[in-house]
Design a protein around this motif. Sequence first.
Motif, PDB file in Angstrom:
ATOM      1  N   VAL A 187       0.772  -1.230   0.068  1.00 29.37           N
ATOM      2  CA  VAL A 187       0.054   0.191   0.058  1.00 29.37           C
ATOM      3  C   VAL A 187       0.858   1.346   0.157  1.00 29.37           C
ATOM      4  CG1 VAL A 187      -0.096  -0.016   2.368  1.00 29.37           C
ATOM      5  CG2 VAL A 187      -1.991   0.977   1.120  1.00 29.37           C
ATOM      6  N   GLU A 188       1.936   1.114   0.450  1.00 25.79           N
ATOM      7  CA  GLU A 188       2.951   2.445   0.663  1.00 25.79           C
ATOM      8  C   GLU A 188       3.538   2.461  -0.835  1.00 25.79           C
ATOM      9  OE1 GLU A 188       6.387   4.322   3.490  1.00 25.79           O
ATOM     10  OE2 GLU A 188       6.143   2.255   3.385  1.00 25.79           O
ATOM     11  N   LYS A 189       3.806   1.485  -1.388  1.00 31.48           N
ATOM     12  CA  LYS A 189       4.409   1.489  -2.779  1.00 31.48           C
ATOM     13  C   LYS A 189       3.270   2.270  -3.656  1.00 31.48           C
ATOM     14  CE  LYS A 189       6.648  -2.153  -4.207  1.00 31.48           C
ATOM     15  NZ  LYS A 189       8.228  -1.763  -4.616  1.00 31.48           N
ATOM     16  N   ARG A 190       2.063   1.815  -3.593  1.00 34.48           N
ATOM     17  CA  ARG A 190       1.205   2.502  -4.401  1.00 34.48           C
ATOM     18  C   ARG A 190       1.036   3.849  -4.009  1.00 34.48           C
ATOM     19  NH1 ARG A 190      -1.658  -2.598  -3.197  1.00 34.48           N
ATOM     20  NH2 ARG A 190      -2.933  -1.448  -1.636  1.00 34.48           N
ATOM     21  N   LEU A 191       1.134   4.369  -2.739  1.00 32.16           N
ATOM     22  CA  LEU A 191       0.997   5.692  -2.503  1.00 32.16           C
ATOM     23  C   LEU A 191       2.082   6.480  -3.077  1.00 32.16           C
ATOM     24  CD1 LEU A 191      -0.367   8.005  -1.276  1.00 32.16           C
ATOM     25  CD2 LEU A 191       1.030   7.465   0.982  1.00 32.16           C
ATOM     26  N   ALA A 192       3.147   5.746  -3.081  1.00 33.82           N
ATOM     27  CA  ALA A 192       4.513   6.490  -3.732  1.00 33.82           C
ATOM     28  C   ALA A 192       4.473   6.728  -5.216  1.00 33.82           C
ATOM     29  CB  ALA A 192       5.861   5.711  -3.327  1.00 33.82           C
ATOM     30  N   GLN A 193       3.991   5.474  -5.746  1.00 30.52           N
ATOM     31  CA  GLN A 193       3.749   5.621  -7.252  1.00 30.52           C
ATOM     32  C   GLN A 193       2.655   6.761  -7.603  1.00 30.52           C
ATOM     33  OE1 GLN A 193       5.694   4.154  -9.579  1.00 30.52           O
ATOM     34  NE2 GLN A 193       4.501   5.647 -10.893  1.00 30.52           N
ATOM     35  N   GLY A 194       1.784   6.799  -6.767  1.00 30.92           N
ATOM     36  CA  GLY A 194       0.777   8.026  -7.173  1.00 30.92           C
ATOM     37  C   GLY A 194       1.143   9.244  -6.849  1.00 30.92           C
ATOM     38  N   MET A 195       2.199   9.408  -5.919  1.00 28.09           N
ATOM     39  CA  MET A 195       2.744  10.422  -5.779  1.00 28.09           C
ATOM     40  C   MET A 195       3.550  11.138  -6.762  1.00 28.09           C
ATOM     41  SD  MET A 195       4.197  10.574  -1.825  1.00 28.09           S
ATOM     42  CE  MET A 195       2.974  10.431  -0.358  1.00 28.09           C
ATOM     43  N   VAL A 196       4.494  10.111  -7.504  1.00 29.57           N
ATOM     44  CA  VAL A 196       5.019  10.306  -8.600  1.00 29.57           C
ATOM     45  C   VAL A 196       4.180  10.845  -9.772  1.00 29.57           C
ATOM     46  CG1 VAL A 196       6.708   9.290 -10.443  1.00 29.57           C
ATOM     47  CG2 VAL A 196       6.972   8.668  -8.050  1.00 29.57           C
ATOM     48  N   GLU A 197       2.978  10.208 -10.052  1.00 23.13           N
ATOM     49  CA  GLU A 197       2.348  10.572 -11.210  1.00 23.13           C
ATOM     50  C   GLU A 197       1.670  12.027 -11.038  1.00 23.13           C
ATOM     51  OE1 GLU A 197      -0.348   7.358 -11.409  1.00 23.13           O
ATOM     52  OE2 GLU A 197       1.408   5.700 -12.179  1.00 23.13           O
ATOM     53  N   ALA A 198       1.132  12.338  -9.830  1.00 25.84           N
ATOM     54  CA  ALA A 198       0.632  13.617  -9.413  1.00 25.84           C
ATOM     55  C   ALA A 198       1.488  14.648  -9.507  1.00 25.84           C
ATOM     56  CB  ALA A 198      -0.327  13.604  -8.110  1.00 25.84           C
ATOM     57  N   GLN A 199       2.482  14.677  -8.895  1.00 29.43           N
ATOM     58  CA  GLN A 199       3.487  15.696  -8.854  1.00 29.43           C
ATOM     59  C   GLN A 199       4.115  15.813 -10.155  1.00 29.43           C
ATOM     60  OE1 GLN A 199       6.042  15.807  -5.509  1.00 29.43           O
ATOM     61  NE2 GLN A 199       4.527  14.972  -4.177  1.00 29.43           N
ATOM     62  N   ARG A 200       4.304  14.873 -11.171  1.00 30.23           N
ATOM     63  CA  ARG A 200       4.702  15.261 -12.322  1.00 30.23           C
ATOM     64  C   ARG A 200       3.760  16.038 -13.123  1.00 30.23           C
ATOM     65  NH1 ARG A 200       6.964   9.186 -14.249  1.00 30.23           N
ATOM     66  NH2 ARG A 200       9.141   9.438 -13.612  1.00 30.23           N
ATOM     67  N   SER A 201       2.477  15.750 -12.982  1.00 35.34           N
ATOM     68  CA  SER A 201       1.281  16.386 -13.625  1.00 35.34           C
ATOM     69  C   SER A 201       1.357  17.918 -13.136  1.00 35.34           C
ATOM     70  CB  SER A 201       0.013  15.654 -13.503  1.00 35.34           C
ATOM     71  OG  SER A 201      -1.034  16.783 -13.837  1.00 35.34           O
ATOM     72  N   GLU A 202       1.636  18.065 -11.770  1.00 35.06           N
ATOM     73  CA  GLU A 202       1.751  19.591 -11.253  1.00 35.06           C
ATOM     74  C   GLU A 202       2.936  20.124 -11.772  1.00 35.06           C
ATOM     75  OE1 GLU A 202      -0.992  19.177  -7.194  1.00 35.06           O
ATOM     76  OE2 GLU A 202       1.137  18.845  -7.105  1.00 35.06           O
ATOM     77  N   LEU A 203       3.946  19.468 -12.002  1.00 36.03           N
ATOM     78  CA  LEU A 203       5.206  20.228 -12.272  1.00 36.03           C
ATOM     79  C   LEU A 203       5.059  20.852 -13.786  1.00 36.03           C
ATOM     80  CD1 LEU A 203       8.057  17.675 -11.436  1.00 36.03           C
ATOM     81  CD2 LEU A 203       7.867  20.069 -10.861  1.00 36.03           C
ATOM     82  N   ASP A 204       4.177  20.240 -14.745  1.00 38.89           N
ATOM     83  CA  ASP A 204       3.923  20.360 -16.232  1.00 38.89           C
ATOM     84  C   ASP A 204       3.061  21.672 -15.821  1.00 38.89           C
ATOM     85  OD1 ASP A 204       5.294  18.362 -17.071  1.00 38.89           O
ATOM     86  OD2 ASP A 204       3.468  17.384 -17.530  1.00 38.89           O
ATOM     87  N   LEU A 205       2.186  21.810 -14.926  1.00 40.87           N
ATOM     88  CA  LEU A 205       0.997  22.713 -14.863  1.00 40.87           C
ATOM     89  C   LEU A 205       1.944  23.912 -14.214  1.00 40.87           C
ATOM     90  CD1 LEU A 205      -1.499  24.363 -14.390  1.00 40.87           C
ATOM     91  CD2 LEU A 205      -1.871  22.976 -12.070  1.00 40.87           C
ATOM     92  N   MET A 206       2.840  23.859 -13.363  1.00 38.76           N
ATOM     93  CA  MET A 206       3.596  24.958 -12.713  1.00 38.76           C
ATOM     94  C   MET A 206       4.708  25.616 -13.785  1.00 38.76           C
ATOM     95  SD  MET A 206       4.323  23.986  -8.751  1.00 38.76           S
ATOM     96  CE  MET A 206       4.927  22.615  -9.037  1.00 38.76           C
TER      97      MET A 206
END
Length: 226
Positions: A194-213
């Motif tokens: 469950v922690e690995k899944r959370l971490a992978q979700g962080m990678v995907e979400a923050q990459r998206s926010e990096l593009d937005l910023m």
Amino acid sequence: MSPSGNRRTRWAAGSAVALALLFAGAATVASARGDAEAPAPRTPSARSADAGFARDMAVHHQQAVEMSFIVRDGTEDEDVRRLAYDIANTQANQRGMLLGWLDLWELPKTAPDGQGPMAWMPGGGHSGHDMAGTEGMDHDGALMPGMATRTELDRLRAARGEQAEILFLQLMTDHHKGGVAMARGCAEQCTVSVEKRLAQGMVEAQRSELDLMADMLTARGSAPRT
């Protein structure tokens, strides 16, 4: 529904999923402990990648929340304030999950003696990030990759209007880059699914926010610092 309403709805749904994962994990541990016939569940050690990521990312997230509240008071721009709101709520929720896991594992929220921040990552997680100085020296509050220094936070507090928006977007870009590296490290090394899944979700979400910023900085005639 307005864009901000859609965003709040998506955040609420994401929070519900995150909390469900946390409660499911708690129920699994409690069930295993209460079943005399079942083997004792494997819990991470204090020096494991699982525990190290939970401790360090909780600290990393706390600064993102702090910066988001600072810029909220420094600008009237709705797009920046909305982004800051999303970051603060998402990362505060994830921080609660990380600290909750440490409680479930009965592990301290501070690193074991002799183990500093990022020790769970190969190379200490310094690759590709400026961590001014060497181990044991003053990093001006920047304990982990991408974290803003105390001096930079003071500059953000003093900034107003577009200056605050640009500085926030640049600091948060650095912060997300460091966070992505940390989350990728957990996705590769952590053993709790469950922690690995959370971490992978962080990678995907923050990459998206990096593009937005990056787009938001371009619109203000600026760019990321690195």
